[in-house]
Design an enzyme around this catalytic site. Structure first.
Site, mmCIF file in Angstrom:
data_model
loop_
_atom_site.group_PDB
_atom_site.id
_atom_site.type_symbol
_atom_site.label_atom_id
_atom_site.label_comp_id
_atom_site.label_asym_id
_atom_site.label_seq_id
_atom_site.Cartn_x
_atom_site.Cartn_y
_atom_site.Cartn_z
ATOM 1 N N HIS A 1 0.820 -1.199 0.000
ATOM 2 C CA HIS A 1 0.000 0.000 0.000
ATOM 3 C C HIS A 1 0.862 1.261 0.000
ATOM 4 O O HIS A 1 1.734 1.433 0.855
ATOM 5 C CB HIS A 1 -0.902 -0.018 1.240
ATOM 6 C CG HIS A 1 -1.896 1.078 1.313
ATOM 7 N ND1 HIS A 1 -2.094 1.842 2.446
ATOM 8 C CD2 HIS A 1 -2.780 1.546 0.396
ATOM 9 C CE1 HIS A 1 -3.052 2.715 2.225
ATOM 10 N NE2 HIS A 1 -3.485 2.561 0.990
ATOM 11 N N ASP B 1 -0.564 6.535 -5.424
ATOM 12 C CA ASP B 1 -1.522 7.574 -5.805
ATOM 13 C C ASP B 1 -0.890 8.568 -6.767
ATOM 14 O O ASP B 1 0.234 9.020 -6.542
ATOM 15 C CB ASP B 1 -1.989 8.336 -4.560
ATOM 16 C CG ASP B 1 -2.553 7.405 -3.501
ATOM 17 O OD1 ASP B 1 -3.621 6.825 -3.738
ATOM 18 O OD2 ASP B 1 -1.917 7.258 -2.431
ATOM 19 N N GLU C 1 -3.620 4.347 -8.417
ATOM 20 C CA GLU C 1 -4.853 5.011 -7.994
ATOM 21 C C GLU C 1 -4.844 6.449 -8.512
ATOM 22 O O GLU C 1 -3.963 7.238 -8.175
ATOM 23 C CB GLU C 1 -5.035 4.999 -6.482
ATOM 24 C CG GLU C 1 -6.353 5.656 -6.103
ATOM 25 C CD GLU C 1 -6.675 5.646 -4.630
ATOM 26 O OE1 GLU C 1 -7.513 6.472 -4.213
ATOM 27 O OE2 GLU C 1 -6.093 4.832 -3.896
ATOM 28 N N HIS D 1 -0.840 11.520 -2.065
ATOM 29 C CA HIS D 1 -2.177 11.086 -1.674
ATOM 30 C C HIS D 1 -3.108 12.259 -1.402
ATOM 31 O O HIS D 1 -4.216 12.333 -1.933
ATOM 32 C CB HIS D 1 -2.099 10.191 -0.425
ATOM 33 C CG HIS D 1 -3.435 9.744 0.068
ATOM 34 N ND1 HIS D 1 -4.206 10.495 0.929
ATOM 35 C CD2 HIS D 1 -4.156 8.624 -0.199
ATOM 36 C CE1 HIS D 1 -5.335 9.857 1.178
ATOM 37 N NE2 HIS D 1 -5.329 8.709 0.503
#
Length: 246
Positions: free
Chosen positions: A12, A41, A114, A54
């Site tokens: 992550h 991200d 993402e 992020h």
């Protein structure tokens, strides 16, 4: 169900809780712990360059301040994105998407990108990130998996680079209209807060031809349970406690 090249474990934000998030140091930490896939991200700078971050603001994970969308890439590249985490990461930059893509390819890391647009830039970010992802992974046998909470960004990504796989991120409540939403997106996967998942929900989504991924899973027992249910992948911060199979 489409081919699925990705492993069960995704690191992550690169290094989970072991390195500053969304940095090259984080990706190197994933490699160190034997991970074969990372999640990170991506958003756009003021001048339209894709980079990793992020939050909409800079102060939590760098020595910068204010809205990220108000800074060009030259200014962003001068920021320290590591000292907030630990002194040994001092000077770690906010990397561009291109830098991280090159690292992933060189180290055989698969990627879940993402799309994290700043407010008001959903469609533009989705389009630009998808186009760049297609270019950066051109000819690669396992393309990046694009995902987002931002529906408009995902639709723009679909239109810009339909050949790239897409996943829809959900949180807070289970969407009863998920079949229609995934069909509209032409998605391959549903990415859910793991607390929303049940064995029955996983089975129904997979029976419909979609993969199921779960975030953020930091308990080894929960990771094993989700795998038993048929979940196809999890995102974890606990790289030192949830280890890839040898």
């Amino acid at each position: 169900m489409q081919d699925w090249p990705y492993p069960y474990l995704f690191a992550h934000r690169g290094g989970g809780k072991l390195a500053p998030e969304n940095t090259l140091a984080g990706m190197a930490t994933a490699v160190q712990y034997g991970y074969g896939a990372v999640e990170f991200d991506v958003k756009l700078s003021l001048d339209g360059v894709a980079f990793l971050l992020h939050d909409d603001t800079l102060q939590r994970t760098s020595n910068g301040h204010g809205l990220a969308a108000e800074h060009d890439i030259a200014a962003l590249s001068r920021l320290d994105g590591g000292s907030w985490f630990a002194p040994r990461f001092a000077g770690e930059p906010l990397p561009t998407f291109a830098t991280i893509a090159a690292y992933c390819r060189a180290h055989r890391l698969l990627a879940n990108v993402e799309i994290k647009p700043c407010p008001g830039r959903e469609a533009k970010t989705g389009r630009e990130v998808a186009l760049l992802a297609a270019e950066l992974w051109q000819g690669h046998p396992a393309p990046p998996l694009l995902s987002s909470f931002a529906w408009e960004a995902l639709l723009a990504a679909r239109d810009a680079a339909p050949q790239l796989p897409r996943g829809w991120l959900i949180e807070e409540q289970w969407p009863e209209d998920w079949p229609a939403r995934l069909a509209e997106l032409q998605a391959v996967s549903l990415h859910s807060d793991h607390q929303l998942l049940t064995a029955e929900r996983v089975a129904v989504v997979r029976a419909a031809g979609y993969r199921v991924l779960a975030y953020t899973v930091n308990d080894p027992a929960r990771a094993a349970e989700l795998r038993q249910w048929g979940v196809d992948g999890i995102f974890t911060d606990a790289l030192d406690r949830i280890r890839p199979e040898s």
